[in-house]
Motif scaffolding. Structure first.
Motif, short mmCIF file in Angstrom:
data_model
loop_
_atom_site.label_atom_id
_atom_site.label_comp_id
_atom_site.label_asym_id
_atom_site.label_seq_id
_atom_site.Cartn_x
_atom_site.Cartn_y
_atom_site.Cartn_z
N ASN A 1 43.36 49.94 23.34
CA ASN A 1 44.10 50.32 22.14
C ASN A 1 45.51 49.71 22.09
OD1 ASN A 1 45.15 51.80 24.22
ND2 ASN A 1 44.98 53.79 23.21
N TRP A 2 45.75 48.65 22.80
CA TRP A 2 47.04 47.97 22.76
C TRP A 2 46.81 46.46 22.77
CZ3 TRP A 2 48.30 45.17 27.22
CH2 TRP A 2 47.56 45.47 28.34
N THR A 3 47.86 45.70 22.42
CA THR A 3 47.72 44.25 22.32
C THR A 3 48.86 43.55 23.03
OG1 THR A 3 48.91 44.23 20.22
CG2 THR A 3 46.52 44.34 20.10
N ASN A 4 48.72 42.23 23.16
CA ASN A 4 49.77 41.36 23.71
C ASN A 4 50.16 41.72 25.14
OD1 ASN A 4 49.89 39.95 21.28
ND2 ASN A 4 51.37 41.38 20.43
N GLY A 5 49.17 41.94 25.95
CA GLY A 5 49.45 42.23 27.34
C GLY A 5 48.26 41.88 28.21
N ALA A 6 48.44 41.98 29.48
CA ALA A 6 47.38 41.71 30.44
C ALA A 6 47.47 42.71 31.58
CB ALA A 6 47.49 40.30 30.98
N VAL A 7 46.35 43.00 32.16
CA VAL A 7 46.29 43.89 33.30
C VAL A 7 45.62 43.13 34.43
CG1 VAL A 7 45.34 46.04 34.21
CG2 VAL A 7 46.11 45.94 31.85
N ILE A 8 46.24 43.12 35.58
CA ILE A 8 45.65 42.49 36.75
C ILE A 8 45.30 43.59 37.73
CG2 ILE A 8 46.03 40.92 38.68
CD1 ILE A 8 47.95 39.38 36.87
N CYS A 9 44.04 43.63 38.10
CA CYS A 9 43.54 44.66 39.02
C CYS A 9 42.90 43.99 40.23
CB CYS A 9 42.49 45.53 38.34
SG CYS A 9 43.07 46.37 36.88
N THR A 10 42.79 44.73 41.28
CA THR A 10 42.09 44.25 42.45
C THR A 10 41.20 45.35 42.98
OG1 THR A 10 42.36 43.18 44.60
CG2 THR A 10 43.92 44.91 44.06
N VAL A 11 40.18 44.97 43.67
CA VAL A 11 39.31 45.93 44.32
C VAL A 11 39.21 45.57 45.79
CG1 VAL A 11 37.95 46.47 42.27
CG2 VAL A 11 37.23 44.62 43.74
N SER A 12 38.98 46.57 46.61
CA SER A 12 38.88 46.35 48.04
C SER A 12 37.71 47.14 48.59
CB SER A 12 40.18 46.80 48.74
OG SER A 12 40.01 46.78 50.15
N GLU A 13 36.90 46.50 49.39
CA GLU A 13 35.77 47.19 49.98
C GLU A 13 36.24 48.31 50.90
OE1 GLU A 13 33.66 44.58 52.93
OE2 GLU A 13 35.20 43.19 52.25
#
Length: 103
Positions: free
Chosen positions: A5-17
């Protein structure tokens, strides 16, 4: 943060076992670690390769750890100790942080 529900952005996520229970670590892929629902929450998933540190990046990170007193062992603060940390971590960002957390 993962809502659409928002614009003009980015999200960087990581996952770890390692975040999963020990009986759920046989695979390290994001879809396995997050499950179908979690993976779909990250749609569109765009994998980003994170290369090993350069020598300069590794030293910079080690010096940061020293500055923050995360490396308290005196040997780890020497030039020889820094070279050893770089060698045993193979300049891998995750391994370097993990090793330095144990000093």
């Amino acid at each position: 943060m993962l809502q659409t529900n928002w614009t003009n952005g980015a999200v960087i996520c990581t996952v770890s076992e390692e975040a999963n229970d020990e009986d759920r670590r046989e695979n390290y892929t994001p879809i396995y670690l997050l499950g179908q629902e979690g993976f779909e929450a990250l749609d569109p998933f765009v994998p980003i390769h994170v290369p090993e540190y350069t020598e300069k990046e590794a030293l910079s990170n080690i010096n940061y750890f020293i500055d923050r007193n995360w490396i308290q062992n005196e040997h780890g603060r020497t030039d020889e100790g820094k070279k050893e940390l770089i060698f045993v971590s193979n300049k891998n960002p995750f391994n370097l942080a993990k090793i330095c957390a144990q000093l």
